[in-house]
Design a protein around this motif. Structure first.
Motif, PDB file in Angstrom:
ATOM      1  N   SER A 134      12.106  22.414  36.212  1.00  0.00           N
ATOM      2  CA  SER A 134      11.257  23.489  36.690  1.00  0.00           C
ATOM      3  C   SER A 134       9.876  22.893  36.911  1.00  0.00           C
ATOM      4  O   SER A 134       9.340  22.221  36.035  1.00  0.00           O
ATOM      5  N   ARG A 172      18.607  26.258  31.980  1.00  0.00           N
ATOM      6  CA  ARG A 172      17.771  26.631  33.125  1.00  0.00           C
ATOM      7  C   ARG A 172      16.669  27.601  32.713  1.00  0.00           C
ATOM      8  O   ARG A 172      15.511  27.458  33.102  1.00  0.00           O
ATOM      9  N   VAL A 179      12.441  27.012  32.819  1.00  0.00           N
ATOM     10  CA  VAL A 179      11.499  27.933  33.469  1.00  0.00           C
ATOM     11  C   VAL A 179      10.490  28.458  32.449  1.00  0.00           C
ATOM     12  O   VAL A 179       9.284  28.509  32.720  1.00  0.00           O
TER      13      VAL A 179
END
Length: 150
Positions: A43, A132, A136
């Motif tokens: 990210s 994931r 983030v």
């Protein structure tokens, strides 16, 4: 067959032997790189660093000043005190780093990568994590700390 006949045969087949050895070597290295490392999500956050300056300052000096400030912020991101502030940020970051301070700092340095885009004053922060959502969340937390507490 004598030893010299073997050498003569090997010399005749040398290009084929080298191609086979090189192919096996490349396949082995490729497989190690692909399967030997865990997959991680990335990210990325980009922050424009701007300093308050008087109108008399020329553009070149202003951008150099911003670039120097971005370099300083880039160095700060890898510190353990910055990690502590990142974990306290209002985002759902889960602390999965080791508890030993030395290992924790090394893991944090592998998790967060910073880069200053040349001649722009833009600080690019990349966060790597197996999850994931956590990648983030960490990127948002790092950006929040840089914007609100720098």
């Amino acid at each position: 067959m004598t030893f010299y006949q073997y050498i003569k045969i090997v010399k005749a087949k040398l290009p084929v032997i080298l191609v086979v050895i090189l192919s096996v070597l490349i396949l082995t290295v490729g497989a190690t790189l692909v399967f030997g490392q865990p997959f991680k999500y990335r990210s990325t956050v980009q922050l424009l660093v701007v300093q308050k300056q008087s109108p008399a300052v020329d553009a070149y000096t202003a951008i150099r000043s911003a670039e120097k400030m971005a370099d300083n912020l880039s160095a700060v991101v890898s510190t353990s005190s910055f990690l502590g502030r990142t974990l306290e940020a209002p985002y759902q970051t889960i602390d999965t780093l080791p508890s030993d301070p030395v290992k924790r700092k090394k893991a944090w340095e592998k998790t967060v990568e910073t880069r200053v885009v040349p001649e722009t004053g833009i600080l690019e922060v990349s966060v790597y994590h197996p999850s994931r959502n956590q990648a983030v969340a960490y990127a948002q937390a790092v950006a929040w700390v840089l914007v609100n507490q720098s």
